[in-house]
Motif scaffolding. Structure first.
Motif, PDB file in Angstrom:
ATOM      1  N   ASN A 119      24.395  53.218  30.941  1.00 24.88           N
ATOM      2  CA  ASN A 119      25.302  52.585  29.980  1.00 24.88           C
ATOM      3  C   ASN A 119      26.620  52.138  30.621  1.00 24.88           C
ATOM      4  O   ASN A 119      27.451  51.537  29.946  1.00 24.88           O
ATOM      5  CB  ASN A 119      25.605  53.545  28.824  1.00 24.88           C
ATOM      6  N   ALA A 120      26.805  52.435  31.898  1.00 23.15           N
ATOM      7  CA  ALA A 120      28.063  52.093  32.586  1.00 23.15           C
ATOM      8  C   ALA A 120      27.943  50.730  33.254  1.00 23.15           C
ATOM      9  O   ALA A 120      26.859  50.284  33.620  1.00 23.15           O
ATOM     10  CB  ALA A 120      28.388  53.160  33.624  1.00 23.15           C
ATOM     11  N   THR A 121      29.096  50.085  33.427  1.00 24.88           N
ATOM     12  CA  THR A 121      29.129  48.835  34.183  1.00 24.88           C
ATOM     13  C   THR A 121      29.979  49.047  35.428  1.00 24.88           C
ATOM     14  O   THR A 121      30.950  49.800  35.407  1.00 24.88           O
ATOM     15  CB  THR A 121      29.729  47.672  33.362  1.00 24.88           C
ATOM     16  N   PHE A 122      29.578  48.386  36.488  1.00 29.36           N
ATOM     17  CA  PHE A 122      30.298  48.500  37.751  1.00 29.36           C
ATOM     18  C   PHE A 122      31.415  47.470  37.826  1.00 29.36           C
ATOM     19  O   PHE A 122      32.501  47.750  38.298  1.00 29.36           O
ATOM     20  CB  PHE A 122      29.307  48.328  38.916  1.00 29.36           C
ATOM     21  N   THR A 123      31.131  46.251  37.363  1.00 34.26           N
ATOM     22  CA  THR A 123      32.131  45.183  37.350  1.00 34.26           C
ATOM     23  C   THR A 123      32.309  44.721  35.914  1.00 34.26           C
ATOM     24  O   THR A 123      31.349  44.280  35.280  1.00 34.26           O
ATOM     25  CB  THR A 123      31.670  43.982  38.213  1.00 34.26           C
ATOM     26  N   THR A 124      33.522  44.841  35.409  1.00 30.74           N
ATOM     27  CA  THR A 124      33.770  44.422  34.028  1.00 30.74           C
ATOM     28  C   THR A 124      33.677  42.899  33.915  1.00 30.74           C
ATOM     29  O   THR A 124      33.907  42.169  34.877  1.00 30.74           O
ATOM     30  CB  THR A 124      35.158  44.888  33.544  1.00 30.74           C
ATOM     31  N   ASP A 125      33.345  42.437  32.734  1.00 30.03           N
ATOM     32  CA  ASP A 125      33.192  41.001  32.486  1.00 30.03           C
ATOM     33  C   ASP A 125      34.517  40.269  32.677  1.00 30.03           C
ATOM     34  O   ASP A 125      35.571  40.763  32.271  1.00 30.03           O
ATOM     35  CB  ASP A 125      32.705  40.754  31.058  1.00 30.03           C
ATOM     36  N   PHE A 126      34.447  39.079  33.271  1.00 33.32           N
ATOM     37  CA  PHE A 126      35.616  38.202  33.373  1.00 33.32           C
ATOM     38  C   PHE A 126      35.163  36.797  33.768  1.00 33.32           C
ATOM     39  O   PHE A 126      34.042  36.599  34.231  1.00 33.32           O
ATOM     40  CB  PHE A 126      36.648  38.730  34.386  1.00 33.32           C
ATOM     41  N   THR A 127      36.061  35.837  33.568  1.00 29.95           N
ATOM     42  CA  THR A 127      35.893  34.480  34.086  1.00 29.95           C
ATOM     43  C   THR A 127      37.133  34.164  34.917  1.00 29.95           C
ATOM     44  O   THR A 127      38.119  34.908  34.868  1.00 29.95           O
ATOM     45  CB  THR A 127      35.758  33.436  32.961  1.00 29.95           C
ATOM     46  N   LEU A 128      37.102  33.077  35.617  1.00 30.87           N
ATOM     47  CA  LEU A 128      38.260  32.686  36.424  1.00 30.87           C
ATOM     48  C   LEU A 128      39.485  32.428  35.564  1.00 30.87           C
ATOM     49  O   LEU A 128      40.614  32.603  36.012  1.00 30.87           O
ATOM     50  CB  LEU A 128      37.949  31.445  37.263  1.00 30.87           C
ATOM     51  N   GLU A 129      39.288  32.026  34.326  1.00 33.95           N
ATOM     52  CA  GLU A 129      40.415  31.774  33.436  1.00 33.95           C
ATOM     53  C   GLU A 129      41.177  33.051  33.103  1.00 33.95           C
ATOM     54  O   GLU A 129      42.326  32.995  32.690  1.00 33.95           O
ATOM     55  CB  GLU A 129      39.931  31.088  32.163  1.00 33.95           C
ATOM     56  N   ASP A 130      40.537  34.212  33.303  1.00 36.55           N
ATOM     57  CA  ASP A 130      41.152  35.499  32.983  1.00 36.55           C
ATOM     58  C   ASP A 130      42.071  36.019  34.081  1.00 36.55           C
ATOM     59  O   ASP A 130      42.800  36.984  33.872  1.00 36.55           O
ATOM     60  CB  ASP A 130      40.069  36.566  32.742  1.00 36.55           C
ATOM     61  N   ILE A 131      42.031  35.435  35.269  1.00 34.30           N
ATOM     62  CA  ILE A 131      42.790  35.982  36.396  1.00 34.30           C
ATOM     63  C   ILE A 131      44.129  35.265  36.551  1.00 34.30           C
ATOM     64  O   ILE A 131      44.307  34.177  36.011  1.00 34.30           O
ATOM     65  CB  ILE A 131      41.979  35.910  37.704  1.00 34.30           C
ATOM     66  N   PRO A 132      45.077  35.857  37.303  1.00 36.14           N
ATOM     67  CA  PRO A 132      46.364  35.185  37.523  1.00 36.14           C
ATOM     68  C   PRO A 132      46.169  33.797  38.151  1.00 36.14           C
ATOM     69  O   PRO A 132      45.392  33.645  39.082  1.00 36.14           O
ATOM     70  CB  PRO A 132      47.104  36.112  38.494  1.00 36.14           C
ATOM     71  N   GLY A 133      46.866  32.825  37.599  1.00 35.30           N
ATOM     72  CA  GLY A 133      46.712  31.455  38.074  1.00 35.30           C
ATOM     73  C   GLY A 133      45.381  30.871  37.667  1.00 35.30           C
ATOM     74  O   GLY A 133      44.895  29.923  38.266  1.00 35.30           O
TER      75      GLY A 133
END
Length: 185
Positions: A119-133
């Protein structure tokens, strides 16, 4: 019998040439580094010693999954893995990497993911729009990097995109501890 003056001059010349050669190799070809911290576990451990290839960056940019060293600050270098190249979209969804919408396997993480709680995730969900810059794609002249220890890594998710000119080299070879002797995948 006392050493002749010419013998001393020859020794001094040899020492000076040796120092110059070593400096040139370290500046332009390869340099040893020590891994600091847990951000690249399980691939690299704290205090691993590596040889970093500097010269290949003269001829080409890093490839996806290369382990690179870059200037994170004026006084601190980081070691991370290249995940995204210029012009690509990067997304993590359900613990899987998607590049330009296509699933890309990360073989260097297989063993760690197999040992996780289901039930664990190693890398949480994200897109490039979520990161700085954030933007839709990795900007020209930049890469997107992640540490292999996704839960404990300061990487592009925090730092933003890494300019190619900040990359010092590509980690190619581990020489210490001796049990980790070999190329870096």
């Amino acid at each position: 019998m006392a050493a002749r003056k010419s013998d001393w001059i020859d020794w001094i010349k040899t020492i000076i040439i040796t120092v110059i050669v070593i400096v040139l190799i370290r500046m332009f070809i390869a340099v040893p580094i020590v891994v600091e911290g847990p951000s690249m576990l399980p691939t690299l451990e704290n205090n691993d010693r590596l040889i970093v290839d500097k010269i290949s960056l003269i001829f080409q940019n890093p490839d996806r999954f290369d382990v690179v060293i870059f200037h994170a600050t004026e006084k601190k270098d980081y070691i991370k893995r290249v995940i995204g190249l210029p012009g690509e979209t990067i997304e993590y969804k359900n613990d899987q990497l998607f590049v330009d919408g296509e699933l890309v396997e990360e073989p260097y993480l297989q063993e760690v993911k197999q040992n996780l709680d289901p039930n664990a995730t190693f890398t949480t969900d994200f897109t490039l729009e979520d990161i700085p810059g954030g933007s839709m794609t990795v900007p020209d002249g930049h890469v997107f990097v992640l540490g292999d220890n996704r839960k404990n890594s300061t990487d592009s998710r925090h730092l933003g995109f890494i300019p190619l000119e900040q990359i010092v080299g590509i980690a190619r070879f581990s020489y210490w501890p001796i049990m980790n002797l070999g190329t870096i995948d």
